[in-house]
Design a protein around this motif. Structure first.
Motif, PDB file in Angstrom:
ATOM      1  N   GLU A 134     -51.132 -30.312  17.158  1.00  0.00           N
ATOM      2  CA  GLU A 134     -49.700 -30.565  17.264  1.00  0.00           C
ATOM      3  C   GLU A 134     -49.110 -31.233  16.022  1.00  0.00           C
ATOM      4  N   ASN A 135     -49.923 -32.013  15.307  1.00  0.00           N
ATOM      5  CA  ASN A 135     -49.418 -32.797  14.182  1.00  0.00           C
ATOM      6  C   ASN A 135     -49.995 -32.429  12.822  1.00  0.00           C
ATOM      7  N   PRO A 158     -48.769 -32.511   7.602  1.00  0.00           N
ATOM      8  CA  PRO A 158     -48.680 -33.372   8.775  1.00  0.00           C
ATOM      9  C   PRO A 158     -47.234 -33.371   9.303  1.00  0.00           C
ATOM     10  N   THR A 159     -47.088 -33.451  10.618  1.00  0.00           N
ATOM     11  CA  THR A 159     -45.766 -33.508  11.257  1.00  0.00           C
ATOM     12  C   THR A 159     -45.628 -34.858  11.944  1.00  0.00           C
ATOM     13  N   ILE A 160     -44.469 -35.505  11.709  1.00  0.00           N
ATOM     14  CA  ILE A 160     -44.248 -36.846  12.254  1.00  0.00           C
ATOM     15  C   ILE A 160     -42.894 -36.916  12.964  1.00  0.00           C
ATOM     16  N   ASN A 162     -41.963 -37.071  16.263  1.00  0.00           N
ATOM     17  CA  ASN A 162     -41.799 -36.135  17.385  1.00  0.00           C
ATOM     18  C   ASN A 162     -41.482 -34.719  16.931  1.00  0.00           C
ATOM     19  N   GLY A 163     -42.128 -34.279  15.870  1.00  0.00           N
ATOM     20  CA  GLY A 163     -41.958 -32.902  15.408  1.00  0.00           C
ATOM     21  C   GLY A 163     -40.720 -32.652  14.579  1.00  0.00           C
ATOM     22  N   ASP A 166     -41.609 -32.762   8.631  1.00  0.00           N
ATOM     23  CA  ASP A 166     -42.849 -32.235   8.063  1.00  0.00           C
ATOM     24  C   ASP A 166     -43.035 -32.850   6.688  1.00  0.00           C
TER      25      ASP A 166
END
Length: 191
Positions: A134-135, A158-160, A162-163, A166
């Motif tokens: 997911e991240n 990496p995704t931070i 809550n989405g 990026d």
């Protein structure tokens, strides 16, 4: 995206091609149909350093959910802070195809204007995103322009928050100037 390039021309190619490819078009699933990219580059040409700022905007215009397709448009501007003028701009069509979870293919084609060289270019790109979880995603792409020049880059995302944000970290080869290698760090924010 923050990188060091040899000339504003290299920065223009990076905006038109890389910015269009790195953030996937599938913005609806990630929190919204729009993404804003920001970039700042230090450029060196003829013994002098300059700074180029590159704001960009992506918008998703349609999806065919059953087929895993998304369509969008990316636009960008290159502003040369040293010359205090617009060095170029781009308009690129985007298509994302979700083959099977977790793999997505991104394709683009469009137009870039290099005002400094008074030149127009057709630009293209093809990339893939492998969503490890997911991240975290792994990204790779190839890109080029009508002069027959091609480049590549690969890295991770990496995704931070809550989405919604990026962070892209990629290594690759540019397609203008000396065709040197580069490391880029970039952000995309969805709303």
């Amino acid at each position: 995206m923050l990188a060091t390039f040899k000339s504003p021309r290299t920065a223009l190619a990076a905006l038109a091609i890389s910015s269009a490819m790195l953030a996937p078009v599938t913005g609806f699933a990630a929190g919204g149909p729009y993404a804003v990219d920001d970039a700042a580059e230090r450029a060196h040409e003829g013994g002098a350093w300059g700074t180029v700022v590159e704001p960009g905007l992506k918008a998703v215009f349609g999806e065919i959910e059953e087929a895993g397709l998304s369509f969008g448009l990316s636009s960008g501007l290159v502003y040369d802070r040293t010359a205090r003028s617009v060095a170029g701009y781009s308009l690129v069509g985007l298509v994302s195809v979700e083959l099977a979870e977790p793999m997505t293919i991104n394709l683009n084609a469009g137009y870039e204007r290099d005002r400094a060289a008074a030149a127009d270019h057709f630009v293209w790109g093809a990339g893939t995103v492998f969503q490890a979880n997911e991240n975290l995603a792994f990204i790779a792409e190839t890109f080029g322009q009508d002069e027959g020049k091609t480049g590549f880059q690969a890295g991770f995302r990496p995704t931070i928050f809550n989405g919604r944000v990026d962070l892209d970290f990629v290594y690759g080869r540019n397609i203008t100037g000396e065709s040197g290698n580069w490391f880029s760090a970039g952000t995309s924010v969805r709303f």
